[in-house]
Design a protein around this motif. Structure first.
Motif, PDB file in Angstrom:
ATOM      1  N   ARG A   1       5.742  14.945 -43.632  1.00  0.00           N
ATOM      2  CA  ARG A   1       6.022  15.061 -45.069  1.00  0.00           C
ATOM      3  C   ARG A   1       4.937  15.909 -45.739  1.00  0.00           C
ATOM      4  NH1 ARG A   1       6.432   9.958 -49.341  1.00  0.00           N
ATOM      5  NH2 ARG A   1       6.780  11.212 -51.221  1.00  0.00           N
TER       6      ARG A   1
ATOM      7  N   VAL B   1       2.923   6.953 -39.441  1.00  0.00           N
ATOM      8  CA  VAL B   1       3.846   5.814 -39.511  1.00  0.00           C
ATOM      9  C   VAL B   1       5.278   6.260 -39.213  1.00  0.00           C
ATOM     10  CG1 VAL B   1       4.866   4.087 -41.047  1.00  0.00           C
ATOM     11  CG2 VAL B   1       2.399   4.523 -41.120  1.00  0.00           C
ATOM     12  N   SER B   2       5.717   7.315 -39.841  1.00  0.00           N
ATOM     13  CA  SER B   2       7.094   7.765 -39.623  1.00  0.00           C
ATOM     14  C   SER B   2       7.304   8.215 -38.181  1.00  0.00           C
ATOM     15  CB  SER B   2       7.463   8.879 -40.602  1.00  0.00           C
ATOM     16  OG  SER B   2       6.667  10.033 -40.403  1.00  0.00           O
TER      17      SER B   2
ATOM     18  N   ALA C   1       5.264  -0.845 -43.294  1.00  0.00           N
ATOM     19  CA  ALA C   1       6.554  -0.158 -43.255  1.00  0.00           C
ATOM     20  C   ALA C   1       7.601  -1.011 -42.548  1.00  0.00           C
ATOM     21  CB  ALA C   1       6.410   1.193 -42.554  1.00  0.00           C
TER      22      ALA C   1
ATOM     23  N   TRP D   1      11.277  14.320 -36.023  1.00  0.00           N
ATOM     24  CA  TRP D   1      10.220  14.048 -37.011  1.00  0.00           C
ATOM     25  C   TRP D   1       9.667  15.357 -37.553  1.00  0.00           C
ATOM     26  CZ3 TRP D   1       5.134  15.742 -36.437  1.00  0.00           C
ATOM     27  CH2 TRP D   1       4.190  15.203 -37.332  1.00  0.00           C
TER      28      TRP D   1
ATOM     29  N   ASP E   1       0.595   8.329 -43.430  1.00  0.00           N
ATOM     30  CA  ASP E   1       2.007   7.975 -43.584  1.00  0.00           C
ATOM     31  C   ASP E   1       2.903   8.799 -42.669  1.00  0.00           C
ATOM     32  OD1 ASP E   1       1.356   6.034 -45.403  1.00  0.00           O
ATOM     33  OD2 ASP E   1       1.822   7.241 -47.170  1.00  0.00           O
ATOM     34  N   ASP E   2       2.447   9.992 -42.288  1.00  0.00           N
ATOM     35  CA  ASP E   2       3.200  10.780 -41.312  1.00  0.00           C
ATOM     36  C   ASP E   2       3.056  10.197 -39.907  1.00  0.00           C
ATOM     37  OD1 ASP E   2       4.415  12.656 -42.995  1.00  0.00           O
ATOM     38  OD2 ASP E   2       2.616  13.894 -43.063  1.00  0.00           O
TER      39      ASP E   2
ATOM     40  N   LEU F   1       7.558   5.012 -35.864  1.00  0.00           N
ATOM     41  CA  LEU F   1       8.832   4.310 -35.995  1.00  0.00           C
ATOM     42  C   LEU F   1       9.970   5.098 -35.347  1.00  0.00           C
ATOM     43  CD1 LEU F   1       8.550   2.812 -39.590  1.00  0.00           C
ATOM     44  CD2 LEU F   1       8.054   1.733 -37.381  1.00  0.00           C
ATOM     45  N   LYS F   2       9.943   6.411 -35.461  1.00  0.00           N
ATOM     46  CA  LYS F   2      10.940   7.226 -34.774  1.00  0.00           C
ATOM     47  C   LYS F   2      10.692   7.246 -33.267  1.00  0.00           C
ATOM     48  CE  LYS F   2      12.037  10.395 -38.598  1.00  0.00           C
ATOM     49  NZ  LYS F   2      13.499  10.233 -38.600  1.00  0.00           N
TER      50      LYS F   2
ATOM     51  N   ARG G   1      11.061  -2.896 -44.224  1.00  0.00           N
ATOM     52  CA  ARG G   1      12.412  -2.669 -43.709  1.00  0.00           C
ATOM     53  C   ARG G   1      13.052  -3.937 -43.170  1.00  0.00           C
ATOM     54  NH1 ARG G   1      11.699   3.283 -40.791  1.00  0.00           N
ATOM     55  NH2 ARG G   1      10.451   4.175 -42.473  1.00  0.00           N
TER      56      ARG G   1
END
Length: 276
Positions: free
Chosen positions: A244, A166-167, A18, A241, A163-164, A170-171, A22
């Motif tokens: 997803r 990961v988000s 990820a 957050w 993947d949640d 990053l946040k 970016r």
């Protein structure tokens, strides 16, 4: 972002991908990384150049290897720090909801100590429940004939799609320091997940077995010996957050859709509107 990752495992590799997508750069230790953990000169140079640091290395019986080797360098870097921990630090909660204010009392003392040590260093400590994602989900276990349904109707646990995580990571780098539970919105029994995955694949669910069944490893038995629902409100509030994949149905449907052509999907399953 110039990120250094200690321990490029399943979840950390998704974080790397990820960041690179970016426009950032990543250096990492581990068999899939470009840094040798014991090459202290190179690792220290990478730490000095890093804008962000993440560790996914589990503790050993002697302590946390990353903090033991590079704790001073990490502190000197001034970079935001992330650490992938476990909701196992809460221990058995009898099925109750647990948030970050709960006592750290898990059965693995070294895990508890590492979690608290990273907190003391000013890290964002991401406490993770059962992790699933591509190649590592109930769908894979059912297909391979390795899925279990254990006869413990009151046992509940939380989970999270990779993947949640990961988000959230990053946040989280831009969020206040501290512990964050990163879990989906719908804790449930393992049997519910296996039954749903089996139905998606058009297969019979595996039979119920007792907790002392010889097919269960000691690690599996210890997993079923703990019972808790992990609350994620703090991460939602402070990280901005939300998962997803808010429950296992959302996550498994997405995994099944990417694993095979739509025409080959097994029995259709209606979307769930259940709340926790």
């Amino acid at each position: 972002m110039r990120l250094i990752i200690f321990g490029l495992g399943y979840t950390a590799a998704r974080v790397r991908d990820a960041v690179v997508a970016r426009g950032g750069s990543v250096r990492a230790t581990g068999s899939a990384g470009d840094l040798a953990f014991d090459d202290t000169g190179t690792v220290r140079l990478a730490l000095a150049e890093a804008t962000h640091i993440l560790s996914s290395v589990p503790p050993s019986s002697d302590g946390d290897p990353v903090l033991d080797a590079y704790g001073a360098d990490i502190a000197a870097s001034g970079a935001p720090i992330g650490y992938l921990s476990s909701t196992g630090v809460y221990g058995d909660c009898g099925g109750a909801w647990v948030d970050e204010s709960a006592l750290v009392k898990g059965r693995r003392g070294n895990r508890n100590d590492a979690d608290l040590a990273w907190l003391a260093r000013g890290a964002r400590v991401f406490r993770l429940p059962g992790i699933y994602g591509p190649g590592r989900s109930a769908l894979d276990r059912v297909r391979e004939g390795k899925a279990h349904r254990v006869d413990l109707p009151d046992q509940v646990f939380s989970r999270i799609h990779v993947d949640d995580i990961v988000s959230a990571v990053l946040k989280g780098f831009d969020a206040p320091k501290g512990a964050y539970n990163i879990a989906d919105d719908a804790p449930c029994s393992q049997s519910d997940v296996i039954e749903y995955a089996s139905a998606m694949l058009g297969l019979d669910s595996p039979p119920l077995i007792a907790i002392n069944h010889p097919s269960l490893s000691p690690m599996a038995r210890s997993f079923y010996g703990e019972n808790r629902r992990v609350a994620n409100a703090k991460a939602k509030r402070l990280l901005g957050w939300a998962p997803r994949y808010r429950d296992y149905r959302d996550g498994l449907r997405a995994l099944n859709a990417t694993a095979m052509p739509a025409s080959a999907n097994a029995l259709p399953i209606a979307a769930s509107s259940d709340q926790r």
